[in-house]
Design an enzyme around this catalytic site. Structure first.
Site, mmCIF file in Angstrom:
data_model
loop_
_atom_site.group_PDB
_atom_site.id
_atom_site.type_symbol
_atom_site.label_atom_id
_atom_site.label_comp_id
_atom_site.label_asym_id
_atom_site.label_seq_id
_atom_site.Cartn_x
_atom_site.Cartn_y
_atom_site.Cartn_z
ATOM 1 N N ASP A 214 47.023 -46.807 65.549
ATOM 2 C CA ASP A 214 48.945 -46.257 65.805
ATOM 3 C C ASP A 214 49.107 -45.676 64.611
ATOM 4 O OD1 ASP A 214 48.906 -47.803 67.834
ATOM 5 O OD2 ASP A 214 50.148 -49.545 67.411
HETATM 6 N N1 URA Z 1 46.870 -52.151 68.607
HETATM 7 C C1 URA Z 1 47.584 -51.939 68.245
HETATM 8 O O1 URA Z 1 48.911 -52.733 68.519
HETATM 9 N N2 URA Z 1 47.700 -51.334 67.452
HETATM 10 C C2 URA Z 1 46.036 -50.078 67.458
HETATM 11 O O2 URA Z 1 46.337 -49.135 66.683
HETATM 12 C C3 URA Z 1 45.399 -50.955 67.532
HETATM 13 C C4 URA Z 1 45.068 -52.163 68.972
#
Ligand code: URA
Length: 249
Positions: free
Chosen positions: A103
Site C-alpha cells: 500500500d
Molecule cells: N497488507 C496490507 O494491509 N498492506 C500491505 O501493503 C501489505 C499487506
C-alpha cells in the site's frame, strides 16, 4: 550497436554458432527485413528482432530488493503525479515492475523484476510464500487477539488462512505494541484488514520479510540486486509451498 548473432545469443536464443546458422537459414527479421548475412549490427535497445516470427527476449532478467518508503505507490506510473517505486529505479536500464504491491502507506521489502514468469510464480494465489510484517497498533492486544489472527479472521472476501502472530515490541508505558505477523496469502490490504477485524487498526505497517529475504540493514529508499542463489531459493520456496498445500503437509 552489436553483432546480430551476439544479441541473439545473449537473449538466450541459442549458442553464438547456432545463432549464425539460424541467421543464414533466413529465420531472423530485423525491423521487418529478413537478414541472412552474418556481421549485421543492430541496436538491441531499439531494433525489433524476430526469430521465426517471435520477438526475442532482449532484456536480461534482473531482480531487485527495494526498501520502499511510505508515501510511494507500488506502480510504474501515477496519473496523480505521486511518487512511484520506479522513480527509485532510475539507474536500472531494464524496465522492472513490482512483484505484487505494498500500500501507499506501507513501507518495507518490495521486490521488482522484469521477469514476468517469476513475478507470476510469487504472486499466484496457489503459491504461499510467507510474508512477515511489523504492525504497530495503539495499546497492547491481549494474547487471545493474537490467537485469533493466527487461527483466521473473517474478512469480507472470506476467512484468512492460518498465520503466525507474536509480540515484537511493547512500549514501556503499554501505549503501543509492534506485532510481528506472518501471512501466507497476498490479498489486498490483508494485514490492515485483519487488524481492523480484531479492532486494533494498524498505525504503521512495514514488511520485513518476503520468503527467505529480509531487509538486512538496507536503508529506506535504497535497493540492491538479488543474487542468482537468492532467486533460485525464492523460486524453490514458491514451488514447494504449492506442493505443501496440495499434499496437506
Ligand atoms: N497488507 C496490507 O494491509 N498492506 C500491505 O501493503 C501489505 C499487506
Amino acid at each position: 550497436m552489436e553483432r546480430l548473432q551476439k544479441v541473439l545469443a545473449q537473449a538466450g536464443v541459442a549458442s553464438r554458432r547456432k545463432c549464425e546458422e539460424i541467421i543464414t537459414a533466413g529465420r531472423v527479421q530485423v525491423n521487418g527485413e529478413t537478414v541472412k548475412e552474418l556481421g549485421v549490427k543492430v541496436d538491441p535497445k531499439t531494433d525489433v528482432i524476430l526469430v521465426d516470427g517471435q520477438a526475442i527476449n532482449r532484456e536480461k532478467h534482473v531482480y531487485v530488493l527495494f526498501n520502499k518508503p511510505k508515501g510511494v505507490i507500488s506502480s510504474v506510473t501515477d496519473p496523480g503525479g505521486r511518487q512511484v517505486v520506479t522513480d527509485y529505479m532510475k539507474g536500472i536500464p531494464e524496465r522492472v515492475y513490482p512483484v505484487g504491491r505494498l500500500d501507499y502507506e506501507t513501507e518495507g521489502l518490495l521486490l521488482l523484476t522484469n521477469d514476468g514468469e517469476f513475478a507470476n510464480l510469487l504472486t499466484h494465489p496457489k503459491h504461499h510464500v510467507p510474508r512477515t510484517y511489523h504492525a504497530t497498533v495503539k495499546g497492547v492486544p491481549h494474547g487471545s487477539i493474537l490467537e485469533k489472527l493466527q487461527s483466521g479472521v473473517k474478512l469480507e472476501d472470506g476467512m484468512t488462512a492460518p498465520a503466525e502472530a507474536d509480540y515484537h515490541d511493547v512500549s514501556p508505558d503499554n501505549s503501543s505494541a509492534v506485532i510481528s505477523i506472518t501471512i501466507y496469502e497476498g490479498r489486498n490490504r490483508q494485514v490492515r484488514r485483519m487488524f481492523e477485524a480484531v479492532h486494533y487498526p494498524v498505525e504503521r505497517l512495514k514488511r520485513v520479510r518476503f520468503g527467505q529475504l529480509t531487509l538486512g540493514g538496507l536503508p529506506r529508499g535504497k535497493h540492491r540486486f538479488l543474487t542468482p542463489d537468492e532467486v533460485a531459493e525464492l523460486r524453490d520456496l514458491a514451488l514447494r509451498s504449492h506442493n505443501i498445500q496440495k499434499n496437506g503437509k
